[in-house]
Design a protein around this motif. Sequence first.
Motif, PDB file in Angstrom:
ATOM      1  N   ARG A  22     -11.015   1.909   4.724  1.00 35.11           N
ATOM      2  CA  ARG A  22     -10.498   2.993   5.570  1.00 35.11           C
ATOM      3  C   ARG A  22     -11.189   4.315   5.257  1.00 35.11           C
ATOM      4  N   TRP A  23     -11.388   4.605   3.967  1.00 38.06           N
ATOM      5  CA  TRP A  23     -12.049   5.845   3.577  1.00 38.06           C
ATOM      6  C   TRP A  23     -13.488   5.878   4.093  1.00 38.06           C
ATOM      7  N   ARG A  25      -8.112   0.319   1.291  1.00 34.46           N
ATOM      8  CA  ARG A  25      -8.210   1.782   1.217  1.00 34.46           C
ATOM      9  C   ARG A  25      -9.674   2.221   1.208  1.00 34.46           C
ATOM     10  N   HIS A  68      -3.306  11.839   5.246  1.00 25.48           N
ATOM     11  CA  HIS A  68      -2.808  10.640   4.561  1.00 25.48           C
ATOM     12  C   HIS A  68      -1.988  10.909   3.305  1.00 25.48           C
ATOM     13  N   SER A  86      -6.527   6.755  -4.258  1.00 25.03           N
ATOM     14  CA  SER A  86      -5.891   5.496  -4.657  1.00 25.03           C
ATOM     15  C   SER A  86      -6.674   4.794  -5.760  1.00 25.03           C
ATOM     16  N   GLY A 142       0.813  -1.209   0.000  1.00 21.86           N
ATOM     17  CA  GLY A 142       0.000   0.000   0.000  1.00 21.86           C
ATOM     18  C   GLY A 142       0.844   1.256   0.000  1.00 21.86           C
ATOM     19  N   TYR A 162      -5.235  -4.172  -1.510  1.00 23.54           N
ATOM     20  CA  TYR A 162      -4.821  -2.784  -1.251  1.00 23.54           C
ATOM     21  C   TYR A 162      -5.991  -1.832  -1.480  1.00 23.54           C
ATOM     22  N   TYR A 169       1.053   3.596  -3.435  1.00 24.10           N
ATOM     23  CA  TYR A 169       0.602   4.980  -3.348  1.00 24.10           C
ATOM     24  C   TYR A 169       1.731   5.952  -3.698  1.00 24.10           C
TER      25      TYR A 169
END
Length: 126
Positions: free
Chosen positions: A72-73, A69, A106, A112, A24, A65, A28
């Motif tokens: 998490r978002w 993400r 972040h 992403s 990740g 990945y 990124y």
Amino acid sequence: MGTAEGPRRITLTPAARRVLEAAGRLFYERGIHAVGVDLIAAEAGVTKKTLYDRFGSKEQIVVEYLAARDERWRAFLAPYLDAAGPEPAARVLAVFEASRAWAAEHGSKGCSMVNAHAEISDPAHP
């Protein structure tokens, strides 16, 4: 390959978590195509065999990945939407406020998912 509900996901062991964290960060910072499995394995402190045993392919690492993400978002966004209440305009503004806060916390290399789509435009990719 994925299903109608979404891409296939794996159970993350401690080694797989390290791989996913390293991947990740690297994806990124550098882009998906610019990062090979050798580098991911080295950064995660695992062998390539372990990486392939856990994920099967780089493609599956990319799936994990992006799914992580996304999770998490969504978790980050939820309190902003809750605080905004039911009015649509306030909810839209809450998304922008959350996006600003996310970028400040972040990194500012963009989304992403959008970045991945720019690199992987094949609609058949999971």
